[in-house]
Design a protein around this motif. Structure first.
Motif, PDB file in Angstrom:
ATOM      1  N   LEU A  93     -42.816  31.391   3.129  1.00 52.31           N
ATOM      2  CA  LEU A  93     -42.748  29.895   2.931  1.00 52.31           C
ATOM      3  C   LEU A  93     -42.445  29.430   1.590  1.00 52.31           C
ATOM      4  CD1 LEU A  93     -44.977  28.569   5.716  1.00 52.31           C
ATOM      5  CD2 LEU A  93     -42.545  29.126   6.026  1.00 52.31           C
ATOM      6  N   ALA A  94     -43.319  29.997   0.867  1.00 52.24           N
ATOM      7  CA  ALA A  94     -43.021  29.630  -0.653  1.00 52.24           C
ATOM      8  C   ALA A  94     -41.665  29.940  -1.072  1.00 52.24           C
ATOM      9  CB  ALA A  94     -44.217  30.368  -1.451  1.00 52.24           C
ATOM     10  N   ALA A  95     -41.135  31.307  -0.701  1.00 52.59           N
ATOM     11  CA  ALA A  95     -39.754  31.516  -1.131  1.00 52.59           C
ATOM     12  C   ALA A  95     -39.029  30.660  -0.548  1.00 52.59           C
ATOM     13  CB  ALA A  95     -39.697  33.103  -0.807  1.00 52.59           C
ATOM     14  N   ALA A  96     -38.823  30.366   0.574  1.00 52.95           N
ATOM     15  CA  ALA A  96     -38.084  29.177   1.086  1.00 52.95           C
ATOM     16  C   ALA A  96     -37.773  27.952   0.524  1.00 52.95           C
ATOM     17  CB  ALA A  96     -38.457  29.202   2.697  1.00 52.95           C
ATOM     18  N   TRP A  97     -39.158  27.561   0.239  1.00 48.08           N
ATOM     19  CA  TRP A  97     -39.287  26.193  -0.574  1.00 48.08           C
ATOM     20  C   TRP A  97     -38.604  26.260  -1.793  1.00 48.08           C
ATOM     21  CZ3 TRP A  97     -42.301  24.495  -4.892  1.00 48.08           C
ATOM     22  CH2 TRP A  97     -42.063  23.115  -5.078  1.00 48.08           C
ATOM     23  N   GLN A  98     -38.517  27.432  -2.622  1.00 50.32           N
ATOM     24  CA  GLN A  98     -38.068  27.477  -3.782  1.00 50.32           C
ATOM     25  C   GLN A  98     -36.350  27.805  -3.656  1.00 50.32           C
ATOM     26  OE1 GLN A  98     -39.223  27.156  -6.643  1.00 50.32           O
ATOM     27  NE2 GLN A  98     -41.240  27.352  -6.511  1.00 50.32           N
ATOM     28  N   ALA A  99     -35.987  28.438  -2.501  1.00 49.69           N
ATOM     29  CA  ALA A  99     -34.521  29.101  -2.296  1.00 49.69           C
ATOM     30  C   ALA A  99     -33.994  27.708  -2.205  1.00 49.69           C
ATOM     31  CB  ALA A  99     -34.555  29.869  -1.166  1.00 49.69           C
ATOM     32  N   GLU A 100     -34.296  26.784  -1.284  1.00 54.19           N
ATOM     33  CA  GLU A 100     -33.521  25.652  -0.838  1.00 54.19           C
ATOM     34  C   GLU A 100     -33.356  24.707  -1.958  1.00 54.19           C
ATOM     35  OE1 GLU A 100     -35.146  23.811   2.458  1.00 54.19           O
ATOM     36  OE2 GLU A 100     -37.046  23.330   1.393  1.00 54.19           O
ATOM     37  N   ARG A 101     -33.927  24.830  -3.269  1.00 55.02           N
ATOM     38  CA  ARG A 101     -33.768  23.835  -4.198  1.00 55.02           C
ATOM     39  C   ARG A 101     -32.782  24.545  -5.264  1.00 55.02           C
ATOM     40  NH1 ARG A 101     -37.452  22.896  -1.316  1.00 55.02           N
ATOM     41  NH2 ARG A 101     -38.714  20.564  -1.297  1.00 55.02           N
ATOM     42  N   GLN A 102     -32.454  25.661  -4.898  1.00 54.24           N
ATOM     43  CA  GLN A 102     -31.479  26.454  -5.921  1.00 54.24           C
ATOM     44  C   GLN A 102     -30.119  25.527  -5.994  1.00 54.24           C
ATOM     45  OE1 GLN A 102     -30.947  30.301  -4.657  1.00 54.24           O
ATOM     46  NE2 GLN A 102     -32.979  30.913  -5.253  1.00 54.24           N
ATOM     47  N   HIS A 103     -29.508  25.588  -6.942  1.00 51.35           N
ATOM     48  CA  HIS A 103     -28.221  24.808  -7.268  1.00 51.35           C
ATOM     49  C   HIS A 103     -27.035  25.556  -6.666  1.00 51.35           C
ATOM     50  CE1 HIS A 103     -25.068  22.361  -9.424  1.00 51.35           C
ATOM     51  NE2 HIS A 103     -24.648  23.423  -9.654  1.00 51.35           N
ATOM     52  N   ASP A 104     -26.218  25.014  -5.894  1.00 55.15           N
ATOM     53  CA  ASP A 104     -24.982  25.495  -5.154  1.00 55.15           C
ATOM     54  C   ASP A 104     -23.697  24.649  -5.175  1.00 55.15           C
ATOM     55  OD1 ASP A 104     -24.193  27.545  -3.220  1.00 55.15           O
ATOM     56  OD2 ASP A 104     -23.942  25.662  -1.885  1.00 55.15           O
ATOM     57  N   THR A 105     -23.046  25.240  -6.042  1.00 54.81           N
ATOM     58  CA  THR A 105     -21.549  24.459  -6.214  1.00 54.81           C
ATOM     59  C   THR A 105     -20.586  25.612  -6.021  1.00 54.81           C
ATOM     60  OG1 THR A 105     -22.241  22.698  -7.657  1.00 54.81           O
ATOM     61  CG2 THR A 105     -19.991  23.257  -7.353  1.00 54.81           C
ATOM     62  N   MET A 106     -19.749  25.696  -5.059  1.00 56.30           N
ATOM     63  CA  MET A 106     -18.784  26.727  -4.801  1.00 56.30           C
ATOM     64  C   MET A 106     -17.580  26.673  -5.943  1.00 56.30           C
ATOM     65  SD  MET A 106     -17.764  26.439  -0.482  1.00 56.30           S
ATOM     66  CE  MET A 106     -16.531  27.689  -0.507  1.00 56.30           C
ATOM     67  N   GLY A 107     -17.297  28.089  -6.278  1.00 61.57           N
ATOM     68  CA  GLY A 107     -16.374  28.109  -7.163  1.00 61.57           C
ATOM     69  C   GLY A 107     -15.321  29.067  -6.533  1.00 61.57           C
ATOM     70  N   ALA A 108     -14.438  29.647  -7.307  1.00 60.81           N
ATOM     71  CA  ALA A 108     -13.278  30.423  -6.893  1.00 60.81           C
ATOM     72  C   ALA A 108     -13.619  31.657  -6.235  1.00 60.81           C
ATOM     73  CB  ALA A 108     -12.306  30.759  -8.096  1.00 60.81           C
ATOM     74  N   TYR A 109     -14.854  32.238  -6.587  1.00 61.80           N
ATOM     75  CA  TYR A 109     -15.382  33.405  -6.060  1.00 61.80           C
ATOM     76  C   TYR A 109     -16.811  33.641  -5.842  1.00 61.80           C
ATOM     77  CZ  TYR A 109     -10.922  35.450  -7.781  1.00 61.80           C
ATOM     78  OH  TYR A 109      -9.400  35.523  -7.875  1.00 61.80           O
ATOM     79  N   TRP A 110     -17.193  34.288  -4.781  1.00 60.08           N
ATOM     80  CA  TRP A 110     -18.459  34.469  -4.645  1.00 60.08           C
ATOM     81  C   TRP A 110     -18.845  35.987  -5.309  1.00 60.08           C
ATOM     82  CZ3 TRP A 110     -23.292  32.509  -3.550  1.00 60.08           C
ATOM     83  CH2 TRP A 110     -24.331  33.682  -3.459  1.00 60.08           C
ATOM     84  N   HIS A 111     -19.290  36.048  -6.381  1.00 61.73           N
ATOM     85  CA  HIS A 111     -19.661  37.090  -7.017  1.00 61.73           C
ATOM     86  C   HIS A 111     -20.931  37.945  -7.106  1.00 61.73           C
ATOM     87  CE1 HIS A 111     -20.615  39.300 -11.191  1.00 61.73           C
ATOM     88  NE2 HIS A 111     -19.751  40.022 -10.522  1.00 61.73           N
TER      89      HIS A 111
END
Length: 376
Positions: A93-111
């Motif tokens: 649950l601690a990992a989930a709380w941190q994960a959903e606050r990560q920045h996420d802007t789609m680019g041309a490729y998922w690398h």
């Protein structure tokens, strides 16, 4: 009493929320990692009204009554023994709380870049030894269904797994090529493949996506749009995965043939967490989905095959090859899955020659994220 219980007691609530538990736990573990000794709690009850998460974490870290350490860190507790690691649910649950606050802007490729290792036990007249076959994979998956996907693969070579294995390999004459058993066609008729100790040059290939735009397999072939539209609720995500894998053939099932079992669901969530271009909210839902599995347990603080420190949670599976442990190693500070490892706890069948607790295979995720830069 472990650190989670202490945090909850200090927060003066019977069941701390994900946010307060994660913040307080992270602060406690940082204090421990720096070698600090948390102070005893004050006599008065903490007043939490109006405090932000950072203040709650600071207050909890400053008032833990006894020093606590992560299991496996090698540091004794106050009475010479290490207290148990935090429960698996709290870690996830601690990992989930941190994960959903990560920045996420789609680019041309998922690398993404990962290194996989398969461990083989070899027999020699001068003594048996274990080797690890290492491969590096780097992929660029386009966000557009009309784009090209690219991959760069490299065989990093096959080398002894440890110091004792290296000594046994030298006693065997330091062979530059190794005959690896991969199965048998009948009694006494073994099949093998030859692996080289030396690494090979990397090889990059690119190709257009299929006409339907599918990029990954998640029970069935899915597009980038499908992955980005996965539900962020753990219950809805679980129902969808069960439905999709129900349509798939048996050969696509990751672990056990019992669909929706704990080990099966653990493996599906692992694939999502380690490298699929889902949203941070879906990644958090996958962590919460694993947290709800009754048989998931905590290993504690470990190092993965790349030497990185993380917290491991695991689930066991009984197979013809013995009792196996499927382990997910997590960086709690970022909410990122670092690696997956499969170990044999009680060897049998094809694993009969392995030592209890030895690795069978592992995958370490080195990088994953969006980029606008295509490979050369």
């Amino acid at each position: 009493m472990n650190e989670i219980d202490l945090v909850r007691e200090l927060l003066a609530q019977p069941r701390a929320t994900e946010q307060t538990t994660a913040a307080a736990l992270a602060r406690v573990q940082r204090d421990i990692a720096r070698g600090g000794r948390p102070r005893r709690p004050r006599a008065r009850r903490l007043r939490l009204g109006g405090l932000g998460l950072a203040a709650v974490g600071a207050a909890a870290a400053a008032t833990v009554a006894v020093p606590v350490v992560m299991s496996g860190a090698g540091t004794p507790g106050r009475h010479g023994s290490s207290p148990p690691p935090p429960e698996a649910r709290t870690v996830l649950l601690a990992a989930a709380w941190q994960a959903e606050r990560q920045h996420d802007t789609m680019g041309a490729y998922w690398h993404g870049t990962d290194v996989s290792r398969i461990y083989y036990r070899l027999h020699a007249p001068t003594g048996d030894y274990t080797v690890a076959w290492e491969r590096r994979f780097e992929g660029w998956t386009p966000s557009s269904p009309t784009g090209r996907s690219c991959s760069r693969q490299q065989d990093l070579g096959t080398r002894p797994a440890g110091a004792a294995d290296a000594a046994a390999w030298r006693r065997a004459g330091s062979p530059s090529e190794l005959a690896i058993p991969v199965g048998h066609d009948g009694p006494g008729d073994f099949r093998s493949m030859t692996l080289k100790v030396a690494a090979s040059p990397p090889r990059t290939t690119c190709q257009k996506l299929p006409a339907d735009g599918t990029i990954f397999s998640l029970g069935e072939n899915v597009t980038m749009k499908d992955l980005r539209a996965l539900p962020a609720d753990p219950d809805r995500l679980k129902r969808l995965l069960v439905k999709r894998f129900g349509k798939a053939g048996r050969d696509t099932e990751p672990l056990t043939r019992v669909r929706t079992g704990d080990s099966w669901m653990f493996s599906v969530a692992r694939d999502i967490l380690l490298g699929m271009p889902v949203t941070p909210q879906v990644r958090a839902a996958a962590f919460r989905m694993v947290a709800d599995l009754p048989s998931v347990r905590t290993i504690g603080s470990v190092r993965d095959a790349e030497g990185r420190r993380g917290t491991a949670v695991a689930i066991d599976e009984r197979t013809s090859g013995g009792l196996l442990e499927h382990r997910l190693i997590i960086d709690q500070a970022s909410g990122r899955a670092l690696a997956y490892e499969k170990l044999v706890l009680k060897p049998a069948g094809d694993n009969a020659g392995r030592a209890p607790g030895s690795l069978i295979n592992s995958v370490a995720s080195l990088t994953s994220g969006w980029t606008d830069t295509a490979p050369r």
